[in-house]
Design a protein around this motif. Structure first.
Motif, PDB file in Angstrom:
ATOM      1  N   ARG A 176      -2.744  -2.400  -7.596  1.00 51.04           N
ATOM      2  CA  ARG A 176      -3.976  -2.452  -6.802  1.00 51.04           C
ATOM      3  C   ARG A 176      -4.796  -3.633  -7.263  1.00 51.04           C
ATOM      4  O   ARG A 176      -5.083  -3.754  -8.451  1.00 51.04           O
ATOM      5  N   THR A 177      -5.163  -4.476  -6.341  1.00 46.96           N
ATOM      6  CA  THR A 177      -5.917  -5.711  -6.636  1.00 46.96           C
ATOM      7  C   THR A 177      -5.283  -6.467  -7.783  1.00 46.96           C
ATOM      8  O   THR A 177      -5.961  -6.946  -8.709  1.00 46.96           O
ATOM      9  N   GLY A 178      -3.944  -6.527  -7.747  1.00 44.51           N
ATOM     10  CA  GLY A 178      -3.198  -7.292  -8.730  1.00 44.51           C
ATOM     11  C   GLY A 178      -3.031  -6.631 -10.070  1.00 44.51           C
ATOM     12  O   GLY A 178      -2.473  -7.248 -11.000  1.00 44.51           O
ATOM     13  N   THR A 235       4.663  -0.040  -2.443  1.00 50.33           N
ATOM     14  CA  THR A 235       4.985  -0.701  -3.710  1.00 50.33           C
ATOM     15  C   THR A 235       4.885   0.329  -4.830  1.00 50.33           C
ATOM     16  O   THR A 235       3.802   0.643  -5.301  1.00 50.33           O
ATOM     17  N   ILE A 236       6.033   0.853  -5.236  1.00 50.57           N
ATOM     18  CA  ILE A 236       6.088   1.945  -6.210  1.00 50.57           C
ATOM     19  C   ILE A 236       6.906   1.501  -7.413  1.00 50.57           C
ATOM     20  O   ILE A 236       8.058   1.113  -7.264  1.00 50.57           O
ATOM     21  N   GLN A 287       0.842  -1.188   0.000  1.00 50.50           N
ATOM     22  CA  GLN A 287       0.000   0.000   0.000  1.00 50.50           C
ATOM     23  C   GLN A 287       0.880   1.242   0.000  1.00 50.50           C
ATOM     24  O   GLN A 287       1.817   1.354   0.772  1.00 50.50           O
ATOM     25  N   VAL A 288       0.565   2.166  -0.876  1.00 47.20           N
ATOM     26  CA  VAL A 288       1.365   3.370  -1.032  1.00 47.20           C
ATOM     27  C   VAL A 288       0.849   4.459  -0.110  1.00 47.20           C
ATOM     28  O   VAL A 288      -0.364   4.611   0.074  1.00 47.20           O
ATOM     29  N   GLN A 289       1.750   5.217   0.465  1.00 49.58           N
ATOM     30  CA  GLN A 289       1.359   6.382   1.247  1.00 49.58           C
ATOM     31  C   GLN A 289       2.375   7.496   1.082  1.00 49.58           C
ATOM     32  O   GLN A 289       3.535   7.257   0.760  1.00 49.58           O
ATOM     33  N   LEU A 290       1.897   8.717   1.324  1.00 50.13           N
ATOM     34  CA  LEU A 290       2.746   9.907   1.311  1.00 50.13           C
ATOM     35  C   LEU A 290       2.764  10.473   2.724  1.00 50.13           C
ATOM     36  O   LEU A 290       1.695  10.631   3.336  1.00 50.13           O
TER      37      LEU A 290
END
Length: 123
Positions: A103-105, A27-28, A1-4
């Motif tokens: 996202r969702t594969g 995951t970037i 999950q990506v966050q800033l």
């Protein structure tokens, strides 16, 4: 999950300086534009500055000559150097980034926002 996650806000006197940082994590696969927006009480959110993946920058007229935006692609980080701050710069500052992630594969672009950091400039 990506966050800033933003950091660097605070209270400063008029004429002072602050430097905001925003780190993207998770995951970037790639990041396109990164930018800073701000929202003061009773006003709509407005763009402050944007930097492209190649380093090209765009600044709002109200901050030209006072603010500088930059990024470190190796660290997935964007910075906002703010100088000659004025009371009208008081706002919550939000980091924004267009991030390619899964996202969702499915590999997809996501427009992400940070939680915001308060900048208060006293006269």
């Amino acid at each position: 999950q990506v966050q800033l996650v933003e950091s660097g806000g605070g209270l400063v006197q008029a004429g002072g300086s602050l430097r905001l940082s925003c780190v993207a994590s998770g995951t970037i696969f790639s990041i396109n534009d990164m930018g800073w927006y701000r929202q003061s009480t009773g006003k709509q959110r407005e763009v402050v500055a944007v930097v492209s993946s190649s380093g090209g920058t765009t600044l709002a007229d109200s901050v030209k000559g006072r603010f500088t935006i930059s990024r470190d692609n190796a660290k997935n980080t964007v910075y906002l150097q703010m100088s000659s701050l004025q009371p009208e710069d008081t706002a919550v500052y939000y980091c924004n980034a267009a991030i390619r992630t899964i996202r969702t594969g499915i590999l997809t672009w996501s427009n992400m926002w940070g939680q915001g950091t308060q900048v208060t400039v006293s006269s």
